[in-house]
Design a protein around this motif. Structure first.
Motif: not given
Length: 311
Positions: A137-156
């Motif tokens: 029941d821990y109040p978890v926070n997740v923060h991440a930075i990805s390369g733009y390819s993670g959004s697929g072809k349109s952002l690439i």
């Protein structure tokens, strides 16, 4: 006969990466449709029912449709989309998740590949929640930075084609600000969390690679919790892992920056346990390639398990 593999949606970002990793292998045969037939439902259905393993590199709705086309009970499915990650009857395709998970994948008929962000979050949290080091029941926070390819072809294309109508040189884009990102249920389920984590993702001006963070406060953990205990729990869990490594604490103390790109084009994931013991604060970090361990690398790892029981 060699296993026949069909990548439905092989022209997409993940499909191209998987094809590249499989191309040239002599232990399998790839079934490919002519370009004109790739969106033909009749041709796709024929391929899906002819192959031994279908890999669905498709948008979610199309992945669900593809599964509905399969009538041959011998066909096994590996789905890198997010369509089936919390669906009953599908095996979660993170071999390192828990003891025996790789064996379950080996015999599964339906395997759902993890999402890129959940791969890191779950890799950091699941050993700790499973062992009771971090409460469920821990109040978890997740923060991440990805390369733009993670959004697929349109952002690439927007980043890489100078005359693209939506061309951008933005150094950073935060998103998911409605706190309802589609990866959250997956993180919650597979990390054994009782409450939704707050997930804040973003893209940087680089093609691929992820740095993902989960902060912890020792005061909110069970009595006696320590940095050493957290590190030991993670180290023990991944001691025999081929692809996930926990960086020793003495090495972590010398690290002042994390490069999201240093594991690009691999299926590796590195875990760091940073801390400030005076304040009782701990920062878990994972570094990996969103197109590798976060997508195509993990898919090939799962495919290998499904074919021969070895990653």
């Amino acid at each position: 006969m060699k296993p026949l593999i069909f990548i439905d949606g092989e022209a997409g970002t993940t499909g191209l990466q998987i094809h590249s990793r499989l191309n040239g292998r002599t232990d399998i045969e790839l079934l490919q449709l002519p370009y004109a037939d790739r969106k033909d439902p009749v041709k796709r259905a024929e391929a899906l029912n002819t192959c031994d393993v279908a890999i669905l590199c498709l948008p979610d709705d199309a992945a669900v449709e593809a599964v509905s086309f399969i009538e041959n009970p011998k066909v096994r499915v590996l789905d890198p989309s997010s369509a089936h990650r919390t669906t009953l009857g599908w095996v979660y395709g993170l071999p390192e998740l828990t003891a025996g998970q790789a064996d379950i994948i080996t015999t599964a008929k339906r395997v759902s590949n993890p999402g890129c962000y959940p791969t890191g979050a779950i890799a950091l949290l699941r050993p700790l929640t499973e062992a009771g080091v971090v409460p469920k029941d821990y109040p978890v926070n997740v923060h991440a930075i990805s390369g733009y390819s993670g959004s697929g072809k349109s952002l690439i294309d927007a980043y890489e084609i100078p005359d693209h109508p939506q061309h951008t040189d933005a150094p950073y884009r935060g998103y998911g600000l409605n706190l309802n990102h589609k990866h959250v249920p997956e993180m919650m389920a597979e990390a054994l969390l009782e409450h939704r984590p707050i997930f804040t993702p973003g893209y940087g001006k680089y093609r691929q690679g992820i740095v993902l963070y989960v902060p912890l406060h020792l005061r909110l953990l069970p009595a006696g919790a320590s940095v050493q205990q957290i590190h030991a729990c993670l180290s023990n869990h991944y001691a025999d892992s081929e692809f996930i490594k926990v960086v020793p604490l003495d090495q972590v103390k010398t690290v002042t920056q994390l490069d999201p790109e240093y594991l690009n084009d691999t299926n590796r994931l590195d875990i760091y346990v940073f801390s400030d013991e005076k304040s009782g604060q701990v920062l878990l970090a994972a570094v990996y390639d969103n197109l590798g361990k976060g997508a195509s690398g993990a898919a090939v790892q799962n495919l290998n398990l499904m074919l021969n029981g070895q990653a």
